[in-house]
Design a protein around this motif. Structure first.
Motif, PDB file in Angstrom:
ATOM      1  N   PHE A  60       1.568 112.738  41.198  1.00 20.79           N
ATOM      2  CA  PHE A  60       2.279 112.033  40.131  1.00 20.79           C
ATOM      3  C   PHE A  60       2.458 110.562  40.483  1.00 20.79           C
ATOM      4  O   PHE A  60       2.284 109.679  39.633  1.00 20.79           O
ATOM      5  CB  PHE A  60       3.631 112.696  39.890  1.00 20.79           C
ATOM      6  CG  PHE A  60       4.433 112.087  38.770  1.00 20.79           C
ATOM      7  CD1 PHE A  60       4.079 112.290  37.446  1.00 20.79           C
ATOM      8  CD2 PHE A  60       5.553 111.298  39.045  1.00 20.79           C
ATOM      9  CE1 PHE A  60       4.822 111.729  36.411  1.00 20.79           C
ATOM     10  CE2 PHE A  60       6.296 110.744  38.022  1.00 20.79           C
ATOM     11  CZ  PHE A  60       5.928 110.957  36.699  1.00 20.79           C
ATOM     12  N   ARG A  61       2.772 110.284  41.731  1.00 15.91           N
ATOM     13  CA  ARG A  61       2.899 108.890  42.164  1.00 15.91           C
ATOM     14  C   ARG A  61       1.575 108.151  42.009  1.00 15.91           C
ATOM     15  O   ARG A  61       1.548 106.978  41.599  1.00 15.91           O
ATOM     16  CB  ARG A  61       3.389 108.816  43.610  1.00 15.91           C
ATOM     17  CG  ARG A  61       4.842 109.240  43.815  1.00 15.91           C
ATOM     18  CD  ARG A  61       5.310 108.912  45.237  1.00 15.91           C
ATOM     19  NE  ARG A  61       5.264 107.481  45.487  1.00 15.91           N
ATOM     20  CZ  ARG A  61       6.252 106.625  45.190  1.00 15.91           C
ATOM     21  NH1 ARG A  61       7.366 107.083  44.622  1.00 15.91           N
ATOM     22  NH2 ARG A  61       6.144 105.349  45.457  1.00 15.91           N
ATOM     23  N   VAL A  62       0.483 108.807  42.336  1.00 16.45           N
ATOM     24  CA  VAL A  62      -0.834 108.194  42.155  1.00 16.45           C
ATOM     25  C   VAL A  62      -1.071 107.891  40.676  1.00 16.45           C
ATOM     26  O   VAL A  62      -1.535 106.805  40.306  1.00 16.45           O
ATOM     27  CB  VAL A  62      -1.938 109.122  42.706  1.00 16.45           C
ATOM     28  CG1 VAL A  62      -3.324 108.608  42.319  1.00 16.45           C
ATOM     29  CG2 VAL A  62      -1.822 109.241  44.223  1.00 16.45           C
ATOM     30  N   ALA A  63      -0.731 108.863  39.809  1.00 14.91           N
ATOM     31  CA  ALA A  63      -0.920 108.676  38.373  1.00 14.91           C
ATOM     32  C   ALA A  63      -0.091 107.498  37.865  1.00 14.91           C
ATOM     33  O   ALA A  63      -0.581 106.666  37.075  1.00 14.91           O
ATOM     34  CB  ALA A  63      -0.539 109.949  37.623  1.00 14.91           C
ATOM     35  N   MET A  64       1.157 107.394  38.311  1.00 16.59           N
ATOM     36  CA  MET A  64       2.010 106.305  37.854  1.00 16.59           C
ATOM     37  C   MET A  64       1.549 104.953  38.405  1.00 16.59           C
ATOM     38  O   MET A  64       1.719 103.910  37.749  1.00 16.59           O
ATOM     39  CB  MET A  64       3.464 106.571  38.255  1.00 16.59           C
ATOM     40  CG  MET A  64       4.091 107.784  37.564  1.00 16.59           C
ATOM     41  SD  MET A  64       4.103 107.691  35.741  1.00 16.59           S
ATOM     42  CE  MET A  64       2.632 108.676  35.341  1.00 16.59           C
ATOM     43  N   ALA A  65       0.957 104.942  39.593  1.00 17.77           N
ATOM     44  CA  ALA A  65       0.407 103.697  40.134  1.00 17.77           C
ATOM     45  C   ALA A  65      -0.784 103.232  39.297  1.00 17.77           C
ATOM     46  O   ALA A  65      -0.949 102.033  39.034  1.00 17.77           O
ATOM     47  CB  ALA A  65      -0.011 103.896  41.589  1.00 17.77           C
ATOM     48  N   ILE A  66      -1.612 104.177  38.861  1.00 17.95           N
ATOM     49  CA  ILE A  66      -2.724 103.835  37.973  1.00 17.95           C
ATOM     50  C   ILE A  66      -2.202 103.298  36.658  1.00 17.95           C
ATOM     51  O   ILE A  66      -2.697 102.295  36.125  1.00 17.95           O
ATOM     52  CB  ILE A  66      -3.624 105.070  37.750  1.00 17.95           C
ATOM     53  CG1 ILE A  66      -4.348 105.440  39.045  1.00 17.95           C
ATOM     54  CG2 ILE A  66      -4.624 104.825  36.622  1.00 17.95           C
ATOM     55  CD1 ILE A  66      -5.061 106.781  38.980  1.00 17.95           C
ATOM     56  N   ASP A  67      -1.173 103.944  36.120  1.00 19.48           N
ATOM     57  CA  ASP A  67      -0.580 103.499  34.867  1.00 19.48           C
ATOM     58  C   ASP A  67      -0.045 102.077  35.003  1.00 19.48           C
ATOM     59  O   ASP A  67      -0.265 101.226  34.122  1.00 19.48           O
ATOM     60  CB  ASP A  67       0.536 104.463  34.463  1.00 19.48           C
ATOM     61  CG  ASP A  67       1.183 104.091  33.140  1.00 19.48           C
ATOM     62  OD1 ASP A  67       0.464 104.019  32.131  1.00 19.48           O
ATOM     63  OD2 ASP A  67       2.400 103.867  33.119  1.00 19.48           O
ATOM     64  N   ALA A  68       0.639 101.788  36.104  1.00 19.63           N
ATOM     65  CA  ALA A  68       1.208 100.455  36.302  1.00 19.63           C
ATOM     66  C   ALA A  68       0.116  99.408  36.463  1.00 19.63           C
ATOM     67  O   ALA A  68       0.202  98.310  35.898  1.00 19.63           O
ATOM     68  CB  ALA A  68       2.123 100.458  37.525  1.00 19.63           C
ATOM     69  N   GLU A  69      -0.931  99.734  37.203  1.00 15.76           N
ATOM     70  CA  GLU A  69      -2.015  98.763  37.402  1.00 15.76           C
ATOM     71  C   GLU A  69      -2.791  98.527  36.105  1.00 15.76           C
ATOM     72  O   GLU A  69      -3.207  97.412  35.804  1.00 15.76           O
ATOM     73  CB  GLU A  69      -2.970  99.240  38.499  1.00 15.76           C
ATOM     74  CG  GLU A  69      -4.044  98.232  38.830  1.00 15.76           C
ATOM     75  CD  GLU A  69      -4.893  98.634  40.024  1.00 15.76           C
ATOM     76  OE1 GLU A  69      -5.978  98.045  40.188  1.00 15.76           O
ATOM     77  OE2 GLU A  69      -4.476  99.524  40.785  1.00 15.76           O
ATOM     78  N   GLY A  70      -2.958  99.583  35.339  1.00 17.68           N
ATOM     79  CA  GLY A  70      -3.735  99.460  34.115  1.00 17.68           C
ATOM     80  C   GLY A  70      -2.996  98.779  32.980  1.00 17.68           C
ATOM     81  O   GLY A  70      -3.608  98.101  32.151  1.00 17.68           O
ATOM     82  N   THR A  71      -1.658  98.942  32.938  1.00 18.05           N
ATOM     83  CA  THR A  71      -0.876  98.376  31.835  1.00 18.05           C
ATOM     84  C   THR A  71      -0.121  97.113  32.225  1.00 18.05           C
ATOM     85  O   THR A  71       0.304  96.365  31.347  1.00 18.05           O
ATOM     86  CB  THR A  71       0.125  99.404  31.300  1.00 18.05           C
ATOM     87  OG1 THR A  71       1.020  99.801  32.366  1.00 18.05           O
ATOM     88  CG2 THR A  71      -0.603 100.645  30.777  1.00 18.05           C
TER      89      THR A  71
END
Length: 254
Positions: free
Chosen positions: A127-138
């Motif tokens: 989940f932390r990995v997913a949220m890091a992707i979300d933060a970098e992408g948005t």
């Protein structure tokens, strides 16, 4: 009565399962949802002369909330017909990230074959990995990013309680994309897909759609509903989604 795909797409905050830290107020004229530094107003059914007074009442209601913006979802079913024009005249501005969304539905298998791997998020570390992707992408503002980081564990526990299903898209043997879905009684609602810029155009987003379609089929509800912005719209139309509506998003900065 179950919502139609159009109702689900335009007024999705009314149909999502309850979420810790969010408050949903259902009124005859609108649905107000607050939490995570923002608020949304959806399923708008106002009279011709009620827009200004309703906006003022909602702003007053949010004075003591930790809320920075209030986004109004103005679709074809919202009233009055000139709702968006009235809101702009009151000072609301188009959402800078997604001023207009298209409501789409898919009730058959997506076209093509997925060319990237996908795995479900099963652990807090994933989940932390997913949220890091979300933060970098948005690329959210710094204070928003810090707030999300501080609440990461709570967000994970909340997503489990709410029944959200998260996915990671894999390319070159590493997670490079993130998406989630809510599997409701009659459809799956797709939300929050992000692919890192360096890996866009390589089929990862399409693979995430296929993964959620397969899960919807397995659950006996073979229908996907999504709100699409300009980046995802051509991809979704290419694989078979059809348009239902257009939604204008107008932001009231509090």
């Amino acid at each position: 009565m179950s919502p139609s795909p159009l109702e689900l797409a335009e007024d999705f905050t009314l149909y999502l399962p309850p979420r810790r830290g969010f408050v949903r107020e259902v009124k005859p004229a609108y649905v107000l949802t607050t939490g995570n530094s923002g608020a949304t107003v959806a399923r708008l059914r106002l009279g011709d002369t009620e827009v200004a007074v309703t906006r003022a009442a909602i702003r007053e209601r949010l004075l003591d909330e930790d809320v920075e913006t209030c986004t109004w979802w103005c679709g074809s079913r919202a009233t009055p017909e000139d709702l968006a024009d009235q809101l702009r005249a009151l000072g609301l501005e188009p959402d800078p990230e997604a001023p207009v969304l298209k409501s789409l539905v898919l009730d058959r298998e997506p076209a093509g074959e997925p060319t990237a791997a996908v795995r479900r998020v099963e652990t807090y570390d994933d989940f932390r990995v997913a949220m890091a992707i979300d933060a970098e992408g948005t690329n959210p503002p710094g204070p928003v990013r810090a707030r999300r980081e501080a609440r990461m564990r709570e967000s994970w526990e909340t997503s489990l309680e709410q029944g959200a299903v998260h996915y990671l898209g894999i390319c070159e043997s590493k997670p490079v994309a993130y998406a989630r879905g809510f599997f409701l009684d009659d459809a799956a609602l797709l939300l929050g897909a992000v692919t890192l810029p360096a890996f866009r155009g390589r089929g990862v987003y399409v693979a995430l759609v296929h993964a959620r379609w397969r899960e919807a089929v397995d659950r006996g509800t073979p229908r996907l509903v999504v709100q699409a912005g300009p980046m995802s719209l051509p991809i979704l139309e290419r694989i078979g989604f059809r348009e239902l509506d257009e939604i204008q998003l107008l932001v009231d900065r509090l």
